[in-house]
Scaffold this active site. Structure first.
Site, PDB file in Angstrom:
ATOM      1  N   ASP A  39       3.709   5.812  -3.400  1.00  0.00           N
ATOM      2  CA  ASP A  39       2.314   6.225  -3.568  1.00  0.00           C
ATOM      3  C   ASP A  39       2.243   7.742  -3.487  1.00  0.00           C
ATOM      4  O   ASP A  39       2.731   8.334  -2.520  1.00  0.00           O
ATOM      5  CB  ASP A  39       1.461   5.578  -2.459  1.00  0.00           C
ATOM      6  CG  ASP A  39      -0.024   5.707  -2.735  1.00  0.00           C
ATOM      7  OD1 ASP A  39      -0.406   6.127  -3.851  1.00  0.00           O
ATOM      8  OD2 ASP A  39      -0.812   5.385  -1.827  1.00  0.00           O
ATOM      9  N   HIS A  64      -3.004  -0.415 -12.525  1.00  0.00           N
ATOM     10  CA  HIS A  64      -3.688   0.543 -11.660  1.00  0.00           C
ATOM     11  C   HIS A  64      -3.627   1.955 -12.246  1.00  0.00           C
ATOM     12  O   HIS A  64      -4.628   2.680 -12.217  1.00  0.00           O
ATOM     13  CB  HIS A  64      -3.074   0.509 -10.253  1.00  0.00           C
ATOM     14  CG  HIS A  64      -3.715   1.484  -9.322  1.00  0.00           C
ATOM     15  ND1 HIS A  64      -5.084   1.543  -9.134  1.00  0.00           N
ATOM     16  CD2 HIS A  64      -3.186   2.465  -8.531  1.00  0.00           C
ATOM     17  CE1 HIS A  64      -5.360   2.500  -8.270  1.00  0.00           C
ATOM     18  NE2 HIS A  64      -4.245   3.084  -7.895  1.00  0.00           N
TER      19      HIS A  64
HETATM   20  C1  HEM Z   1      -4.820  -0.761  -2.349  1.00  0.00           C
HETATM   21  C2  HEM Z   1      -5.224   0.388  -2.834  1.00  0.00           C
HETATM   22  C3  HEM Z   1      -4.353   1.298  -3.643  1.00  0.00           C
HETATM   23  C4  HEM Z   1      -2.994   1.288  -3.798  1.00  0.00           C
HETATM   24  C5  HEM Z   1      -1.975   0.355  -3.159  1.00  0.00           C
HETATM   25  C6  HEM Z   1      -2.666   2.366  -4.693  1.00  0.00           C
HETATM   26  C7  HEM Z   1      -1.377   2.682  -5.107  1.00  0.00           C
HETATM   27  C8  HEM Z   1      -1.087   3.566  -6.111  1.00  0.00           C
HETATM   28  C9  HEM Z   1       0.222   3.738  -6.692  1.00  0.00           C
HETATM   29  C10 HEM Z   1       1.471   2.976  -6.259  1.00  0.00           C
HETATM   30  C11 HEM Z   1       0.112   4.668  -7.674  1.00  0.00           C
HETATM   31  C12 HEM Z   1       1.220   5.165  -8.607  1.00  0.00           C
HETATM   32  C13 HEM Z   1       1.992   6.317  -8.044  1.00  0.00           C
HETATM   33  C14 HEM Z   1       1.172   7.568  -7.880  1.00  0.00           C
HETATM   34  O1  HEM Z   1       0.940   8.321  -8.843  1.00  0.00           O
HETATM   35  O2  HEM Z   1       0.739   7.802  -6.765  1.00  0.00           O
HETATM   36  C15 HEM Z   1      -1.261   5.114  -7.690  1.00  0.00           C
HETATM   37  C16 HEM Z   1      -1.782   6.069  -8.546  1.00  0.00           C
HETATM   38  C17 HEM Z   1      -3.078   6.520  -8.510  1.00  0.00           C
HETATM   39  N1  HEM Z   1      -4.108   6.019  -7.754  1.00  0.00           N
HETATM   40 FE1  HEM Z   1      -3.976   4.486  -6.445  1.00  0.00          FE
HETATM   41  N2  HEM Z   1      -3.827   2.996  -5.069  1.00  0.00           N
HETATM   42  C18 HEM Z   1      -4.881   2.372  -4.454  1.00  0.00           C
HETATM   43  C19 HEM Z   1      -6.213   2.704  -4.564  1.00  0.00           C
HETATM   44  C20 HEM Z   1      -6.706   3.767  -5.287  1.00  0.00           C
HETATM   45  C21 HEM Z   1      -8.087   4.183  -5.308  1.00  0.00           C
HETATM   46  C22 HEM Z   1      -9.219   3.528  -4.528  1.00  0.00           C
HETATM   47  C23 HEM Z   1      -8.155   5.285  -6.124  1.00  0.00           C
HETATM   48  C24 HEM Z   1      -9.320   6.159  -6.494  1.00  0.00           C
HETATM   49  C25 HEM Z   1     -10.571   5.946  -6.158  1.00  0.00           C
HETATM   50  C26 HEM Z   1      -6.812   5.543  -6.615  1.00  0.00           C
HETATM   51  C27 HEM Z   1      -6.475   6.566  -7.457  1.00  0.00           C
HETATM   52  C28 HEM Z   1      -5.239   6.759  -8.000  1.00  0.00           C
HETATM   53  C29 HEM Z   1      -4.931   7.800  -8.966  1.00  0.00           C
HETATM   54  C30 HEM Z   1      -5.890   8.868  -9.488  1.00  0.00           C
HETATM   55  C31 HEM Z   1      -3.574   7.642  -9.304  1.00  0.00           C
HETATM   56  C32 HEM Z   1      -2.778   8.481 -10.309  1.00  0.00           C
HETATM   57  C33 HEM Z   1      -2.993   7.935 -11.700  1.00  0.00           C
HETATM   58  C34 HEM Z   1      -2.255   8.761 -12.742  1.00  0.00           C
HETATM   59  O3  HEM Z   1      -2.852   9.741 -13.227  1.00  0.00           O
HETATM   60  O4  HEM Z   1      -1.099   8.427 -13.053  1.00  0.00           O
HETATM   61  N3  HEM Z   1      -5.961   4.600  -6.081  1.00  0.00           N
HETATM   62  N4  HEM Z   1      -1.978   4.424  -6.732  1.00  0.00           N
END
Ligand code: HEM
Length: 301
Positions: free
Chosen positions: A142, A214
């Site tokens: 993450d 996601h």
């Molecule tokens: C259970 C809840 C969540 C989990 C397990 C999770 C996990 C992850 C993972 C594994 C990634 C891909 C690796 C990375 O770029 O960090 C990611 C990307 C991302 N997440 Fe989450 N996330 C969660 C909730 C959220 C929420 C609530 C938001 C925003 C309100 C969010 C926004 C983002 C964004 C902006 C990216 C990057 C997307 C990109 O431009 O590639 N995430 N998240």
């Protein structure tokens, strides 16, 4: 230049305390300012080299603590449609302590609580930890797409010249994972849910990237401008309940609205983020995390 709270950008912590408070009914503005400024000062002058501190305040609470409310600051409201809903539990005060020693974090939390408990009750009290090499408990890294170095400040901080400069808009949500359901998927399907490979976090490309992953739902552009966040989420929990305390900083609160609408099926295409089938948010608050100067001015006329 307005200096941000340094705890926002301090990385490498492996242990966290997360506290959300609700201000008690009947507390006067003066009592509130006195208690918050005492807690802020205690953590700033106490063992500040032993833990990192980040304070956040809800719109209504910050209006009582300071006259200067940043443009757009508001209470969190629910997003989505059943069964994929992000609920609102807007609280008043957020304290995030993090570092490398859980004992120091505990001491800091106790110190602040002595003052805050005079005016507010704790509604969330979580400890979090670093899971392996900065993975969420689903096993995926993450933070891969997070900004680095100077770009972090551009993404996270309200620019100079605006009300709240050097401060940041925060979103926090406690998500509860359905780890057994997620674990029942084979690795390819898990990667389809996230939109990246599991071992090394490589973004899926072309045909391989599902439109409900996601990454697809959270990589939002408005008029070609990426709605970037600086995410500092914290895994928490044990065998009975575990999940992610989503914690993020942004220069604009509207970025969260746009990303959440996309994740929770509220955009024109109506598609929801498949991750929300395997994890459920149970809290949601927006916060203003003021600059160091604004923080130090609480309680001063
Ligand atoms: C259970 C809840 C969540 C989990 C397990 C999770 C996990 C992850 C993972 C594994 C990634 C891909 C690796 C990375 O770029 O960090 C990611 C990307 C991302 N997440 Fe989450 N996330 C969660 C909730 C959220 C929420 C609530 C938001 C925003 C309100 C969010 C926004 C983002 C964004 C902006 C990216 C990057 C997307 C990109 O431009 O590639 N995430 N998240």
């Amino acid at each position: 230049m307005s200096l941000p709270q340094p705890g926002i950008f301090a990385e490498g912590s492996n242990t966290h305390v997360l506290l959300e408070y609700r201000v008690k009914d009947g507390v006067s503005d003066t009592q509130l300012r006195t208690a918050v400024s005492a807690a802020v000062a205690a953590l700033a002058t106490g063992d500040s080299n032993k833990y990192n501190v980040v304070w956040g305040f809800a719109a209504a609470c910050w209006a009582r603590l300071s006259g200067a409310v940043p443009l757009g600051l508001k209470a969190f409201t629910p997003v989505g449609k059943a069964p994929n809903i992000a609920p609102a539990t807007q609280r008043d005060i957020l304290l995030w302590l993090h570092g490398t020693d859980a004992g120091h974090n505990f001491d800091g939390a106790q110190l602040a609580h002595r003052f805050l408990s005079e005016v507010a009750v704790v509604e969330l009290d979580k400890t979090g930890f670093l899971y392996h090499d900065a993975r969420d408990l689903t096993g995926f890294i993450d933070g891969t797409e997070n900004p680095e170095a100077d770009e972090r400040r551009q993404v996270a901080l309200i620019p100079e010249g605006q009300v709240g400069a050097g401060g940041s808009f925060m979103l926090t949500q406690q998500w509860v994972h359905k780890l057994r359901d997620f674990g029942a998927l084979n690795q390819t399907e898990q990667e389809n849910v996230i939109g990246r490979t599991k071992p090394d976090s490589v973004e899926l490309s072309g045909e391989r990237m599902p439109n409900n992953s996601h990454v697809s739902r959270s990589d939002v552009k408005i008029n070609g401008v990426g709605q970037k966040l600086y995410r500092r989420s914290v895994p928490y929990g044990g065998v009975v309940e575990s999940g992610l305390y989503f914690l993020s900083f942004s220069a604009e609160i509207s970025r969260y609205d746009a990303i959440l609408a996309s994740m929770f099926g509220m955009t024109e295409d109506g598609i929801h983020d498949r991750l929300t089938d395997f994890s459920t948010p149970v809290t949601g608050s927006y916060w203003f995390s003021p600059s160091l100067l604004e923080l130090s001015e609480i309680g001063k006329d």
